[in-house]
Design a protein around this motif. Structure first.
Motif, PDB file in Angstrom:
ATOM      1  N   VAL A 438       0.867  -1.173   0.000  1.00  0.00           N
ATOM      2  CA  VAL A 438       0.000   0.000   0.000  1.00  0.00           C
ATOM      3  C   VAL A 438       0.909   1.230   0.000  1.00  0.00           C
ATOM      4  O   VAL A 438       1.847   1.301   0.802  1.00  0.00           O
ATOM      5  CB  VAL A 438      -0.930   0.026   1.230  1.00  0.00           C
ATOM      6  CG1 VAL A 438      -1.791   1.279   1.213  1.00  0.00           C
ATOM      7  CG2 VAL A 438      -1.794  -1.226   1.281  1.00  0.00           C
ATOM      8  N   ALA A 439       0.668   2.161  -0.892  1.00  0.00           N
ATOM      9  CA  ALA A 439       1.539   3.323  -1.014  1.00  0.00           C
ATOM     10  C   ALA A 439       0.723   4.603  -1.082  1.00  0.00           C
ATOM     11  O   ALA A 439      -0.379   4.635  -1.650  1.00  0.00           O
ATOM     12  CB  ALA A 439       2.428   3.207  -2.247  1.00  0.00           C
ATOM     13  N   LEU A 440       1.297   5.651  -0.489  1.00  0.00           N
ATOM     14  CA  LEU A 440       0.728   6.997  -0.536  1.00  0.00           C
ATOM     15  C   LEU A 440       1.767   7.936  -1.127  1.00  0.00           C
ATOM     16  O   LEU A 440       2.935   7.926  -0.724  1.00  0.00           O
ATOM     17  CB  LEU A 440       0.334   7.465   0.864  1.00  0.00           C
ATOM     18  CG  LEU A 440      -0.696   6.610   1.608  1.00  0.00           C
ATOM     19  CD1 LEU A 440      -0.904   7.148   3.025  1.00  0.00           C
ATOM     20  CD2 LEU A 440      -2.018   6.565   0.850  1.00  0.00           C
ATOM     21  N   PHE A 462       3.908   0.804   2.382  1.00  0.00           N
ATOM     22  CA  PHE A 462       3.753  -0.126   3.492  1.00  0.00           C
ATOM     23  C   PHE A 462       3.657  -1.543   2.920  1.00  0.00           C
ATOM     24  O   PHE A 462       2.790  -1.833   2.095  1.00  0.00           O
ATOM     25  CB  PHE A 462       2.486   0.207   4.295  1.00  0.00           C
ATOM     26  CG  PHE A 462       2.453   1.634   4.771  1.00  0.00           C
ATOM     27  CD1 PHE A 462       3.048   1.989   5.973  1.00  0.00           C
ATOM     28  CD2 PHE A 462       1.836   2.615   4.008  1.00  0.00           C
ATOM     29  CE1 PHE A 462       3.011   3.305   6.409  1.00  0.00           C
ATOM     30  CE2 PHE A 462       1.801   3.932   4.441  1.00  0.00           C
ATOM     31  CZ  PHE A 462       2.394   4.272   5.644  1.00  0.00           C
ATOM     32  N   THR A 463       4.563  -2.407   3.360  1.00  0.00           N
ATOM     33  CA  THR A 463       4.628  -3.774   2.879  1.00  0.00           C
ATOM     34  C   THR A 463       5.216  -4.656   3.968  1.00  0.00           C
ATOM     35  O   THR A 463       6.032  -4.170   4.776  1.00  0.00           O
ATOM     36  CB  THR A 463       5.481  -3.859   1.600  1.00  0.00           C
ATOM     37  OG1 THR A 463       5.690  -5.223   1.249  1.00  0.00           O
ATOM     38  CG2 THR A 463       6.825  -3.196   1.802  1.00  0.00           C
ATOM     39  N   PRO A 464       4.843  -5.925   4.057  1.00  0.00           N
ATOM     40  CA  PRO A 464       5.400  -6.791   5.111  1.00  0.00           C
ATOM     41  C   PRO A 464       6.880  -7.103   4.919  1.00  0.00           C
ATOM     42  O   PRO A 464       7.517  -7.633   5.831  1.00  0.00           O
ATOM     43  CB  PRO A 464       4.539  -8.060   4.995  1.00  0.00           C
ATOM     44  CG  PRO A 464       3.968  -8.030   3.622  1.00  0.00           C
ATOM     45  CD  PRO A 464       3.785  -6.601   3.288  1.00  0.00           C
ATOM     46  N   GLY A 468      10.851   0.257   6.260  1.00  0.00           N
ATOM     47  CA  GLY A 468      10.700   1.614   5.743  1.00  0.00           C
ATOM     48  C   GLY A 468      10.944   1.624   4.255  1.00  0.00           C
ATOM     49  O   GLY A 468      11.889   1.014   3.767  1.00  0.00           O
ATOM     50  N   ALA A 469      10.096   2.290   3.521  1.00  0.00           N
ATOM     51  CA  ALA A 469      10.221   2.335   2.064  1.00  0.00           C
ATOM     52  C   ALA A 469       9.869   3.732   1.568  1.00  0.00           C
ATOM     53  O   ALA A 469       9.008   3.921   0.711  1.00  0.00           O
ATOM     54  CB  ALA A 469       9.331   1.288   1.417  1.00  0.00           C
ATOM     55  N   PHE A 470      10.555   4.744   2.124  1.00  0.00           N
ATOM     56  CA  PHE A 470      10.311   6.126   1.728  1.00  0.00           C
ATOM     57  C   PHE A 470      11.163   6.463   0.510  1.00  0.00           C
ATOM     58  O   PHE A 470      12.346   6.115   0.438  1.00  0.00           O
ATOM     59  CB  PHE A 470      10.647   7.079   2.874  1.00  0.00           C
ATOM     60  CG  PHE A 470      10.445   8.531   2.521  1.00  0.00           C
ATOM     61  CD1 PHE A 470       9.181   9.081   2.561  1.00  0.00           C
ATOM     62  CD2 PHE A 470      11.515   9.328   2.146  1.00  0.00           C
ATOM     63  CE1 PHE A 470       8.980  10.413   2.238  1.00  0.00           C
ATOM     64  CE2 PHE A 470      11.331  10.655   1.825  1.00  0.00           C
ATOM     65  CZ  PHE A 470      10.055  11.203   1.869  1.00  0.00           C
ATOM     66  N   ARG A 471      10.564   7.164  -0.469  1.00  0.00           N
ATOM     67  CA  ARG A 471      11.272   7.572  -1.677  1.00  0.00           C
ATOM     68  C   ARG A 471      10.981   9.022  -1.981  1.00  0.00           C
ATOM     69  O   ARG A 471       9.888   9.521  -1.668  1.00  0.00           O
ATOM     70  CB  ARG A 471      10.856   6.711  -2.873  1.00  0.00           C
ATOM     71  CG  ARG A 471      11.138   5.244  -2.729  1.00  0.00           C
ATOM     72  CD  ARG A 471      10.748   4.468  -3.972  1.00  0.00           C
ATOM     73  NE  ARG A 471      11.526   4.873  -5.131  1.00  0.00           N
ATOM     74  CZ  ARG A 471      11.455   4.270  -6.323  1.00  0.00           C
ATOM     75  NH1 ARG A 471      10.633   3.256  -6.497  1.00  0.00           N
ATOM     76  NH2 ARG A 471      12.188   4.673  -7.336  1.00  0.00           N
ATOM     77  N   ALA A 472      11.952   9.689  -2.603  1.00  0.00           N
ATOM     78  CA  ALA A 472      11.774  11.066  -3.065  1.00  0.00           C
ATOM     79  C   ALA A 472      12.250  11.157  -4.503  1.00  0.00           C
ATOM     80  O   ALA A 472      13.244  10.538  -4.882  1.00  0.00           O
ATOM     81  CB  ALA A 472      12.557  12.033  -2.186  1.00  0.00           C
ATOM     82  N   PHE A 473      11.541  11.924  -5.279  1.00  0.00           N
ATOM     83  CA  PHE A 473      11.828  12.029  -6.701  1.00  0.00           C
ATOM     84  C   PHE A 473      11.598  13.478  -7.110  1.00  0.00           C
ATOM     85  O   PHE A 473      10.582  14.082  -6.753  1.00  0.00           O
ATOM     86  CB  PHE A 473      10.908  11.089  -7.483  1.00  0.00           C
ATOM     87  CG  PHE A 473      11.082  11.122  -8.964  1.00  0.00           C
ATOM     88  CD1 PHE A 473      12.098  10.416  -9.580  1.00  0.00           C
ATOM     89  CD2 PHE A 473      10.217  11.847  -9.755  1.00  0.00           C
ATOM     90  CE1 PHE A 473      12.252  10.447 -10.953  1.00  0.00           C
ATOM     91  CE2 PHE A 473      10.352  11.878 -11.128  1.00  0.00           C
ATOM     92  CZ  PHE A 473      11.380  11.169 -11.736  1.00  0.00           C
TER      93      PHE A 473
END
Length: 487
Positions: A438-440, A462-464, A468-473
Motif C-alpha cells: 500500500v503506497a501513498l 507499506f509492505t510486510p 521503511g520504504a520512503f522515496r523522493a523524486f
C-alpha cells in the motif's frame, strides 16, 4: 569513439550554417532528475543500500538554418526545404552506497570523474524536403521500422518520387553501449561484457515506403549488422583464440501498414519483423481503433513476440517459445467532464515438447488474463482518476487499485498531486513473491519562471517485507528558445 566524431560533426555543421541564416531559432531543454530511496539486497542478511541517483538531460536544437527565399517572409516555406541540428545528451551518476560503474573503454575515463556515465542519445544534422524530394540525416540517430528499433552513427537518405513512393538507404556503425558517448539501450542482447560486445559493427539497410498518401502509411525495410574479421584482429574470441571470427549480428526484414478510413474514425494497423538469422517471425502486431460515435471508442490489439538476441549469442541455441497477448479497451464519454473505460487482457503461453525423450507438456497452451475498469473526472483546476484491475491464470494473481488527483492551486504556477494505490500479488511457483503493498504519494509541480518547472514527488510504501520504504523524486526542467534575425 564514434559518438565523439558525430558530436564534432554536428557542432561544425551548426557553426558553419548559422552564420548564413537570417532567422535561425535555437532551442535548449535542460532537465535534471533526482531520486533517493533504499534498496534491500537479496540474501539472508537483507542489507539496505542507498540510491541517490542524479540524471541530467541536455537537449539542443538549431532550427531554420536556411533563410527564407523571399525578402518579406518571416519563415522559409516548407516546400523550399530546410536544415536543422538536433542533439540530446544524458549524464548519470549515483551518489549513494550503490555505485553503477561504467563499463568497457569508458571505464578508465569515467571513473576519474566519480564513475559517471555519459550517453549521446542522438545528435544529427537533418535536411527536410530539399529540392522538394530529398530528406537526409547525418550523425547519431535512432530509427523505428515497424517492430524494429536500432541506433547507429552514420547517414540516412530518403528520396521521394512523384509516384508517392519513397526509397530509403542508410549505413554506418551500430552504437556501442560501452563507449564514452555510448547508448546502452540499443546494445545487442546476448554478448554482454565480452570482446565481441565491444567491437564496432557496420550496419546497412534500405526501405521502400508510401509518401504523401492521406489514407495510408506503408513501409517495408531490410537491415543487416555484421562484424568483419578485420575489426577484431586484436580481440579475444569466446574460445580463447586471438581474433574475432567474422559473423552476422542481425539480419531482419520489417514491415508496417496503417490505414485511416471513414474520415479517420476507423484506423487499423499491422506490423511485423522477420529474423533471417533464425528463419522465424519474431514479432507480429495488429490492431484497430474505431470511433463508433462521438462518445464511444473501441481499441483492440494483438501481439505475438519471441525474444531476439545477437546471432553470436549462445541463447539462440535454446528453445524459445512465443507468447501472445490480446487486449481490448472500450471507452465512453458520458459528459464533457467524465470519461469511463473497461479493459480486457489475455496472454497465451505456448509449451513445446522438450528433452531427448520428447516429453509432452501438460497443456499445449496456458492462459493468463483479466481486466480492469477506470474513470476520469476533469474540471478546470482539478482532475481525479480511479482505476482497478485484476489478472489471474498462468503465473499467479495480481490485483490492485489506484486513485490519482491533481489540483491547480495557483493557475499554472502551482499544482498539487496526490496518489494512493494498493497491490496484491501471489506467484504460483515462488512463495516469497506473495504479499501486498500500500503506497501513498504526494507531490507538487511549481512554475518558477517562464519555461522553468520544478516537480517533486514523495512516496511512503507499506509492505510486510520492508520496515521503511520512503522515496523522493524530483525534476527540474528548463525549456527556452532564442530566435535571431529579422522579425
Amino acid at each position: 569513439m564514434a559518438g565523439c566524431a558525430v558530436a564534432a560533426l554536428v557542432g561544425l555543421g551548426a557553426a558553419s550554417l548559422s552564420t548564413e541564416a537570417s532567422a535561425t531559432e535555437i532551442r535548449t531543454v535542460a532537465r535534471t532528475i533526482g531520486e533517493g530511496y533504499m534498496v534491500r539486497l537479496p540474501g539472508p542478511q537483507g542489507a539496505l543500500i542507498s540510491r541517490r541517483r542524479l540524471v541530467q538531460y541536455v537537449n539542443l536544437g538549431v532550427f531554420e538554418l536556411l533563410p527564407p527565399k523571399e525578402a518579406d517572409q518571416l519563415r522559409r516555406d516548407h516546400d523550399d526545404g530546410q536544415l536543422r541540428v538536433i542533439t540530446s545528451m544524458r549524464l548519470r551518476h549515483d551518489f549513494g552506497t550503490y555505485v553503477g560503474r561504467a563499463t568497457g573503454t569508458a571505464d578508465a575515463l569515467l571513473q576519474s570523474v566519480d564513475g559517471r556515465q555519459i550517453d549521446l542519445l542522438y545528435g544529427y544534422l537533418e535536411g527536410d524536403n530539399l529540392g522538394g524530394w530529398i530528406d537526409f540525416r547525418l550523425g547519431r540517430q535512432f530509427e523505428m521500422s515497424g517492430l524494429d528499433f536500432y541506433a547507429f552513427d552514420g547517414g540516412w537518405l530518403r528520396v521521394r518520387t512523384p509516384a508517392h513512393i519513397a526509397v530509403e538507404a542508410f549505413g554506418g556503425l551500430s552504437v556501442d553501449g560501452t563507449a564514452v558517448f555510448g547508448f546502452p539501450t540499443f546494445e545487442l542482447d546476448g554478448t554482454a561484457n565480452t570482446d565481441a560486445d565491444r567491437v564496432s559493427s557496420p550496419t546497412i539497410g534500405a526501405a521502400v515506403s508510401l509518401a504523401d498518401v492521406k489514407f495510408m502509411d506503408a513501409r517495408i525495410a531490410y537491415r543487416r549488422t555484421w562484424t568483419p574479421s578485420s575489426f577484431g584482429n586484436d580481440l579475444v574470441d569466446s574460445d580463447g583464440s586471438l581474433g574475432l571470427a567474422p559473423g552476422v549480428d542481425q539480419e531482419l526484414w520489417s514491415g508496417t501498414v496503417a490505414l485511416r478510413l471513414a474520415d479517420g474514425k476507423l484506423s487499423p494497423y499491422a506490423a511485423t519483423r522477420y529474423n533471417l538469422g533464425t528463419s522465424r517471425l519474431d514479432d507480429v502486431s495488429a490492431g484497430v481503433r474505431w470511433a463508433l460515435t462521438e462518445l464511444h471508442t473501441v481499441r483492440a490489439q494483438y501481439l505475438r513476440t519471441i525474444p531476439a538476441f545477437d546471432l553470436d549469442s549462445i541463447f539462440n541455441v535454446f528453445s524459445v517459445t512465443p507468447f501472445e497477448d490480446v487486449r481490448m479497451v472500450y471507452e465512453v464519454r458520458p459528459g464533457p467532464r467524465w470519461r469511463l473505460n473497461a479493459r480486457f487482457q489475455g496472454r497465451f503461453f505456448h509449451e513445446q515438447t522438450t528433452g531427448p525423450l520428447g516429453t509432452e507438456p501438460d497443456n499445449a497452451v496456458n492462459f493468463g488474463g483479466g481486466g480492469g475498469a477506470g474513470a476520469t473526472y476533469q474540471r478546470r483546476r482539478i482532475g481525479v482518476r480511479a482505476d482497478a484491475f485484476g489478472l489471474g491464470g498462468e503465473g499467479g494473481v495480481r490485483a490492485g487499485a489506484t486513485l490519482d488527483t491533481r489540483t491547480h492551486v495557483w493557475y499554472d504556477r502551482l499544482a498539487l498531486d496526490g496518489r494512493a494505490y494498493v497491490l496484491y500479488y501471489r506467484d504460483e511457483l515462488n512463495a516469497a513473491r506473495r504479499g501486498y503493498s500500500v503506497a501513498l504519494q504526494a507531490g507538487a509541480n511549481i512554475r518558477l519562471g517562464h519555461g522553468v518547472y520544478l516537480g517533486v514527488v514523495t512516496e511512503e510504501m507499506f509492505t510486510p517485507f520492508l520496515r521503511g520504504a520512503f522515496r523522493a523524486f524530483g525534476i527540474l526542467s528548463m525549456d527556452w528558445a532564442l530566435r535571431g534575425g529579422p522579425r
